[in-house]
Structures are given as structure tokens and as C-alpha cells.
Design an enzyme around this catalytic site. Structure first.
Site: not given
Length: 137
Positions: A62, A80
Site C-alpha cells: 500500500r 487491504n
């Protein structure tokens, strides 16, 4: 034996509130912000949703996605999922969105393993619907 997971270090990107942005003149900062938004000459803006499969959680995926999106001047978000994938959306010039799709499907974070990348809901929009690039939880 399990590999040790990397410790994610904070990114060094320039945001409007960062010390680096404070060193920019007001005119330079305005030019940077304008470049990140839709072009005044009516340039096209692409939008695409993505889902990345593989070993992509716990490997700073990320953070690296945010950094790459900002580097390319894109807007978007990443997060996520409970299924072990990473999902998100990117918006910006069609050329830069294409570069991001390539990065998401072939590069990712240094310790990630990308098995598959799915891109859906690809469309042209009149202007970005998202400001900046962020991680959602």
C-alpha cells in the site's frame, strides 16, 4: 523458516502540508497542484479500479502504491481486503494510469509477489473525483 517482513518506512513524498511544500513559492505550489488536477485544456481523465492478488499484504504494498501514484501525479486510494488482496482506484491522465496499471501488475513493492492484477470499471471521467492519494482502512 519464515522470512522476516520488512519494516515500512514513511514515504518522502511532497504533500501540501509537508516541509518541502513550505519551501515552494506560492506560485510553484499552485503549479504543482494544478498539474495534479485535470488539465484546463480539457484533457481526458481516466479512472480504473484494481485488485491485486498474491503476496501483497504485510510487504508495504500500500505504501509503495501511494508513492508510485503520487510520483505519477495520480489521484486515488488503496486498501487491504480480508481476502488477502489489495484493492483501490486510480484517476488521472490515460498515459499515467496505463503506467500505474503496469506498475501494479508487474512491479509492486520490493518484497511483494504479484500473481494476478485485475482492472475493472475503466472509464473516462470529466475531472478527478478523488483528491490526492491515500490508504484507506
Amino acid at each position: 523458516m519464515r522470512k522476516a517482513r520488512p519494516v515500512c518506512m514513511p514515504s518522502r513524498s511532497v504533500s501540501a502540508r509537508s516541509p518541502a511544500a513550505a519551501r515552494l513559492s506560492p506560485v510553484a505550489l499552485l503549479l504543482v497542484l494544478l498539474a495534479m488536477s485535470a488539465d484546463a485544456d480539457g484533457a481526458k481523465v481516466a479512472s480504473v479500479d484494481f485488485e491485486i492478488f498474491g503476496d501483497v499484504q504485510g510487504v508495504c504494498f500500500r505504501m509503495y502504491t501511494e508513492d508510485e501514484g503520487r510520483k505519477l501525479g495520480l489521484s486515488g486510494w488503496v486498501k487491504n481486503t480480508r481476502q488477502g488482496t489489495v484493492v483501490g482506484q486510480v484517476q488521472g491522465s490515460p498515459e499515467k494510469v496505463r503506467e500505474m496499471k503496469n506498475w501494479l501488475s508487474k512491479v509492486g513493492s520490493p518484497t511483494s509477489r504479484i500473481d494476478r492484477a485485475e482492472f475493472t470499471n475503466e472509464k473516462e471521467i470529466s475531472k478527478p473525483e478523488i483528491r490526492g492519494f491515500s490508504t484507506r482502512h
